[in-house]
Design a protein around this motif. Structure first.
Motif, PDB file in Angstrom:
ATOM      1  N   LEU A  72       0.794  -1.036   0.105  1.00 51.04           N
ATOM      2  CA  LEU A  72      -0.098   0.112   0.100  1.00 51.04           C
ATOM      3  C   LEU A  72       0.742   1.114   0.120  1.00 51.04           C
ATOM      4  O   LEU A  72       0.696   2.258  -0.893  1.00 51.04           O
ATOM      5  N   GLY A  73       1.885   1.272   0.943  1.00 48.88           N
ATOM      6  CA  GLY A  73       2.656   2.501   0.792  1.00 48.88           C
ATOM      7  C   GLY A  73       3.605   2.590  -0.353  1.00 48.88           C
ATOM      8  O   GLY A  73       3.690   3.713  -0.745  1.00 48.88           O
ATOM      9  N   ALA A  74       4.001   1.503  -1.046  1.00 45.60           N
ATOM     10  CA  ALA A  74       4.799   1.675  -2.311  1.00 45.60           C
ATOM     11  C   ALA A  74       3.933   2.042  -3.344  1.00 45.60           C
ATOM     12  O   ALA A  74       4.292   2.840  -4.125  1.00 45.60           O
ATOM     13  N   LEU A  75       2.744   1.633  -3.419  1.00 43.56           N
ATOM     14  CA  LEU A  75       1.728   1.829  -4.650  1.00 43.56           C
ATOM     15  C   LEU A  75       1.524   3.107  -4.781  1.00 43.56           C
ATOM     16  O   LEU A  75       1.459   3.748  -6.242  1.00 43.56           O
ATOM     17  N   ALA A 112      -9.627   3.470  -7.731  1.00 42.67           N
ATOM     18  CA  ALA A 112     -10.147   2.312  -8.150  1.00 42.67           C
ATOM     19  C   ALA A 112      -9.412   1.047  -7.237  1.00 42.67           C
ATOM     20  O   ALA A 112     -10.046  -0.204  -6.904  1.00 42.67           O
ATOM     21  N   MET A 113      -8.441   1.274  -6.731  1.00 44.19           N
ATOM     22  CA  MET A 113      -7.841   0.555  -5.764  1.00 44.19           C
ATOM     23  C   MET A 113      -8.659   0.331  -4.442  1.00 44.19           C
ATOM     24  O   MET A 113      -9.073  -0.716  -4.040  1.00 44.19           O
ATOM     25  N   SER A 114      -9.081   1.564  -4.121  1.00 43.61           N
ATOM     26  CA  SER A 114      -9.955   1.588  -2.762  1.00 43.61           C
ATOM     27  C   SER A 114     -11.490   0.852  -3.132  1.00 43.61           C
ATOM     28  O   SER A 114     -11.976   0.255  -2.370  1.00 43.61           O
ATOM     29  N   GLY A 134      -6.786  -0.781 -14.165  1.00 44.58           N
ATOM     30  CA  GLY A 134      -7.420  -2.153 -13.882  1.00 44.58           C
ATOM     31  C   GLY A 134      -6.593  -2.949 -12.873  1.00 44.58           C
ATOM     32  O   GLY A 134      -7.131  -3.856 -12.323  1.00 44.58           O
ATOM     33  N   CYS A 135      -5.407  -2.796 -13.335  1.00 45.36           N
ATOM     34  CA  CYS A 135      -4.481  -3.754 -12.245  1.00 45.36           C
ATOM     35  C   CYS A 135      -4.472  -3.307 -10.705  1.00 45.36           C
ATOM     36  O   CYS A 135      -4.592  -4.045  -9.997  1.00 45.36           O
ATOM     37  N   ALA A 136      -4.607  -1.934 -10.587  1.00 44.28           N
ATOM     38  CA  ALA A 136      -4.843  -1.495  -9.178  1.00 44.28           C
ATOM     39  C   ALA A 136      -6.266  -1.625  -8.629  1.00 44.28           C
ATOM     40  O   ALA A 136      -6.176  -2.137  -7.354  1.00 44.28           O
ATOM     41  N   ALA A 137      -7.351  -1.853  -9.486  1.00 44.95           N
ATOM     42  CA  ALA A 137      -8.611  -2.249  -8.849  1.00 44.95           C
ATOM     43  C   ALA A 137      -8.410  -3.720  -8.436  1.00 44.95           C
ATOM     44  O   ALA A 137      -8.968  -4.236  -7.549  1.00 44.95           O
ATOM     45  N   LEU A 138      -7.772  -4.560  -9.356  1.00 46.93           N
ATOM     46  CA  LEU A 138      -7.796  -5.912  -8.917  1.00 46.93           C
ATOM     47  C   LEU A 138      -6.772  -6.206  -7.746  1.00 46.93           C
ATOM     48  O   LEU A 138      -7.177  -7.030  -7.075  1.00 46.93           O
TER      49      LEU A 138
END
Length: 418
Positions: A236-239, A262-264, A312-316
């Motif tokens: 989470l911190g790196a992303l 999207a990640m959230s 899309g990758c972040a959402a996944l």
């Protein structure tokens, strides 16, 4: 028979009132960091001073969280939380005043921020213990999933509220609002009958002399939870920094908020689905799955050819965030003794935040010195290693998790709290 819905969970006696009060106070956490950063920057004109104040605030808040939680375990939330919240709110109000005045130097603001962080009330760990008092053991994963999803939404909502505040008022108003929220939410929380029924462990300690075992010492499941959730925190911190660097490289800075959103959103979906499943495997066997999946997805995300693919990758990847955090909290709840459950939850929270903070600092150095795909891969590696460590630890010494089914630790489904 199907499990009760999330709405039914909130219809349990006192659940909505207690949870709503905790969320009101925890909204302060979503606002305070940005408010402090902007306020100190406005007062000193220096990003260095603002960063130092925020770093010291976060450091004392994270490292002393188990200590504050231990005080609550010992004295009970109704006795320990109000003075802690009052002192914290007073210090935030003082920071609002001195940053608005502008006469205090950077060193004084940093010291005041560090003291304020040391007194942050651990409302999240307290609420999770209260969930365990309100719901039957079988519904605890669902309650924790709801709690994790709501907390993440608050961390998204908080900065948006600060942004709205600073368009119409000086930044210190955000600090004042954070102080009001934490104080009002804490007082409403301890007024709940569930919080009032939870007594501290001092009387138990008097009846049972001797030194109580530590939360981590000799507690393998607890150590596994801390290691696994620290790996999630690293991702989470790196992303956050990696997304900004990727967007800059592709001239798509405007997509950064959408990628993080999207990640959230993925995390919210993953958490709600996870809580709706009746899992049979113990938490120590479930935790490596989301941790490893998150790390591998983060590593693969660096190969995305376009920011929309990154979105899309972040959402996944987000789908595995809330399940990983929820599982770690469940392990802490199941493996801790009756007098140290708040402290156990605080250790999970500390590991998550420490992993995130460390990764943020390290990722900044990586981005300046390595190709971006390699940065993504290296950022995902700790989560995969953490998952492997959890698996190996369990294989060498099978976790003996306390299955909480005793009516002495849980009120029945919706029974009035004792």
């Amino acid at each position: 028979m199907s499990a009760p819905s999330y709405a039914a969970l909130l219809r349990i006696p006192h659940a909505s009132r207690t949870f709503g009060a905790a969320l009101l106070g925890r909204l302060s956490y979503g606002m305070v960091s940005l408010s402090l950063l902007l306020s100190v920057k406005a007062a000193t004109g220096s990003y260095t001073a603002a960063g130092a104040a925020l770093a010291c605030f976060g450091a004392t808040s994270v490292t002393l969280s188990p200590v504050r939680a231990g005080v609550i375990d010992r004295h009970g939330p109704r006795r320990a939380l109000p003075p802690m919240a009052a002192a914290y709110a007073l210090l935030l109000a003082a920071l609002a005043v001195v940053t608005a005045d502008g006469g205090t130097g950077a060193a004084g603001l940093t010291a005041l921020a560090a003291v304020a962080g040391a007194l942050t009330p651990p409302l999240g760990p307290v609420m999770r213990v209260l969930w365990s008092d309100m719901v039957p053991p079988g519904l605890l994963p669902r309650a924790y999933s709801l709690d994790s999803v709501a907390e993440e939404l608050l961390l998204v909502t908080g900065p948006l509220l600060v942004g709205a505040i600073v368009t119409a008022a000086p930044a210190p108003v955000g600090l004042a609002a954070s102080a009001a929220l934490i104080l009002c939410g804490t007082l409403a929380l301890v007024a709940s009958p569930v919080a009032g029924a939870r007594k501290g462990s001092r009387a138990t300690a008097r009846r049972t002399p001797g030194r109580a075992p530590g939360v981590l010492r000799g507690n393998l499941p607890m150590k596994q939870a801390v290691i696994g959730v620290a790996g999630v925190g690293v991702c989470l911190g790196a992303l956050q920094l990696l997304v900004v660097a990727f967007a800059d490289e592709h001239d798509a800075a405007g997509l950064v908020p959408w990628i993080l959103a999207a990640m959230s959103a993925g995390s919210a979906v993953g958490g709600l689905v996870y809580g709706a499943v009746a899992w049979r495997a113990p938490g120590t066997r479930r935790l490596p799955v989301p941790a490893a999946a998150l790390g591998l997805l983060l590593a693969a995300t660096g190969l995305a050819p376009h920011p929309y693919v990154l979105l899309g990758c972040a959402a996944l990847a987000g789908v595995f965030v809330a399940p990983g955090i929820t599982t770690a909290y469940l392990i802490a709840e199941e493996s801790a003794g009756p007098g140290s459950r708040t402290k156990a939850g605080a250790w999970v929270n500390t590991a998550l935040n420490a992993g995130s903070s460390t990764a943020t600092a390290a990722t900044g150095l990586l981005i300046d010195n390595a190709p971006l795909p390699l940065c993504f891969a290296l950022a995902g590696l700790p989560a995969v290693l953490a998952a492997g460590t959890v698996v190996l630890a369990g294989a060498r010494s099978p976790a003996r998790v306390r299955h909480v089914t005793s009516p002495e630790l849980h009120g029945g489904g919706g029974a009035p709290p004792r």
